[in-house]
Motif scaffolding. Structure first.
Motif, PDB file in Angstrom:
ATOM      1  N   SER A 161     -36.454  -1.504  59.742  1.00  0.00           N
ATOM      2  CA  SER A 161     -37.454  -2.083  58.841  1.00  0.00           C
ATOM      3  C   SER A 161     -36.820  -2.554  57.539  1.00  0.00           C
ATOM      4  N   ARG A 162     -35.863  -1.770  57.037  1.00  0.00           N
ATOM      5  CA  ARG A 162     -35.202  -2.160  55.791  1.00  0.00           C
ATOM      6  C   ARG A 162     -34.383  -3.437  55.992  1.00  0.00           C
ATOM      7  N   PHE A 163     -33.718  -3.556  57.154  1.00  0.00           N
ATOM      8  CA  PHE A 163     -32.989  -4.789  57.459  1.00  0.00           C
ATOM      9  C   PHE A 163     -33.930  -5.988  57.452  1.00  0.00           C
ATOM     10  N   LEU A 164     -35.089  -5.857  58.102  1.00  0.00           N
ATOM     11  CA  LEU A 164     -36.024  -6.970  58.179  1.00  0.00           C
ATOM     12  C   LEU A 164     -36.613  -7.306  56.811  1.00  0.00           C
ATOM     13  N   ASP A 165     -36.856  -6.292  55.997  1.00  0.00           N
ATOM     14  CA  ASP A 165     -37.492  -6.515  54.698  1.00  0.00           C
ATOM     15  C   ASP A 165     -36.510  -7.017  53.638  1.00  0.00           C
ATOM     16  N   GLU A 166     -35.252  -6.559  53.690  1.00  0.00           N
ATOM     17  CA  GLU A 166     -34.314  -6.838  52.602  1.00  0.00           C
ATOM     18  C   GLU A 166     -33.220  -7.840  52.959  1.00  0.00           C
ATOM     19  N   ALA A 167     -32.733  -7.785  54.184  1.00  0.00           N
ATOM     20  CA  ALA A 167     -31.534  -8.554  54.519  1.00  0.00           C
ATOM     21  C   ALA A 167     -31.793  -9.763  55.393  1.00  0.00           C
ATOM     22  N   ALA A 168     -32.827  -9.731  56.230  1.00  0.00           N
ATOM     23  CA  ALA A 168     -33.000 -10.759  57.255  1.00  0.00           C
ATOM     24  C   ALA A 168     -33.166 -12.155  56.656  1.00  0.00           C
ATOM     25  N   ALA A 169     -34.051 -12.311  55.671  1.00  0.00           N
ATOM     26  CA  ALA A 169     -34.297 -13.643  55.108  1.00  0.00           C
ATOM     27  C   ALA A 169     -33.050 -14.223  54.444  1.00  0.00           C
TER      28      ALA A 169
END
Length: 321
Positions: free
Chosen positions: A304-312
């Motif tokens: 979830s942290r990857f999707l929220d912080e890093a993915a974009a």
């Protein structure tokens, strides 16, 4: 323009979590989502193996625009090809045309569970070839009877068939598999950035098809935490196709990877917060000629942290390539 995808890794997350990740991945801008199709995780530390097709049916309803794909389903043992034809037709209708059926010859890990043994690679490839013919025939919506070397189909018809059919991608590893499957599939799947593989496929199939690859990454603000997680859950990855297709159990993969060190994993999987380092790994696939690259963020913890912080920001970096 290349497409960048998100992997729904059924070996490391439960079904509800995977549907939630699929929704979030669409929101942050991934172009497509691929799902593994496992009966068993690679290692017991991964701890999951929900039914991929049930989960993808939920994903089809929980998302609205992102493409979805199996990466990959084996239509020869655990599933009869007639069943795969029906499942894929239904999923294409539920997703309103967003589904691609990704097929491969499978791994012992997932297919031995039905108690029919594990055929030699040449037999597995021949079985897959025949299975694809059956799936293609059934996707016409016509009544089919088939008497082949490996499969029988008795007066079968898929009653709910999508108007535009189901695009089909197949996993290949060299010239022999390209020669066998090039005329049967719409798109290529491969897991290594080999330019010769892409050029051979294009010579056989034409340059207009999609070439779909996949790369594991372990993003984390703490580089050592990213390396430790990758070693704990993905140290099996370095075994290569010849090993990974034949070992039958997570215990076997644990034994085969017991001497793999964290530094070995960090040398093959981009780990840590550096988005440019991750992008460099993806660029190898772009340079090889792949049109689509799916990212596997290692581990359920931190997903979830990857999707929220890093993915974009990662997607912006990749698209700038």
């Amino acid at each position: 323009m290349a497409r960048f995808g998100y992997t729904l890794m059924t070996e490391q997350s439960g079904p509800k979590e995977l549907v939630r990740y699929a929704q979030r991945a669409e929101e942050v801008g991934f172009d497509f989502e691929v799902s593994s199709d496992h009966f068993t995780p690679w290692l017991t530390t991964q701890g999951h193996a929900p039914h991929a097709w049930t989960m993808l049916g939920a994903v089809a309803q929980a998302t609205s625009s992102v493409e979805i794909m199996t990466y990959v389903t084996c239509p020869t043992m655990r599933y009869h090809p007639a069943v795969v034809a029906q499942m894929s037709a239904t999923l294409q209708i539920l997703s309103e045309g967003r589904f691609i059926l990704g097929l491969g010859s499978g791994e012992n890990l997932n297919e031995h569970v039905i108690g029919e043994g594990w055929p030699a690679v040449q037999v597995r490839q021949a079985m897959l070839q025949e299975a694809i013919h059956i799936i293609r025939e059934l996707h016409t919506g016509e009544l089919i009877t088939w008497e082949g070397q490996y499969f029988r189909v008795d007066s079968a018809r898929i009653w709910d068939v999508p108007d535009d059919g189901v695009p089909l991608a197949v996993a290949v590893s060299g010239d022999s598999s390209i020669e066998r499957f090039g005329d049967l599939a719409d798109h290529l799947i491969a897991v290594e950035p080999q330019p010769d593989l892409i050029s051979s496929w294009d010579e056989t199939h034409g340059a207009g098809s999609r070439k779909i690859g996949q790369i594991p990454i372990s993003w984390d603000p703490d580089e050592q935490a990213a390396i430790d997680r990758a070693h704990d859950q993905f140290r099996w990855f370095g075994g290569g196709w010849a090993v990974n297709s034949d070992l039958p159990t997570p215990a076997g993969f644990a034994a085969a990877s017991q001497f793999v060190r964290p530094d070995d994993v960090a040398g093959s999987i981009p780990c840590g917060p550096d988005l440019d380092k991750i992008a460099a790994g993806v660029k190898e696939y772009l340079d090889a000629g792949f049109t689509d690259i799916a990212l596997v963020q290692v581990g359920d913890e931190g997903q979830s942290r990857f999707l929220d912080e890093a993915a974009a920001p990662l997607l912006a970096t990749l698209r700038a390539l």
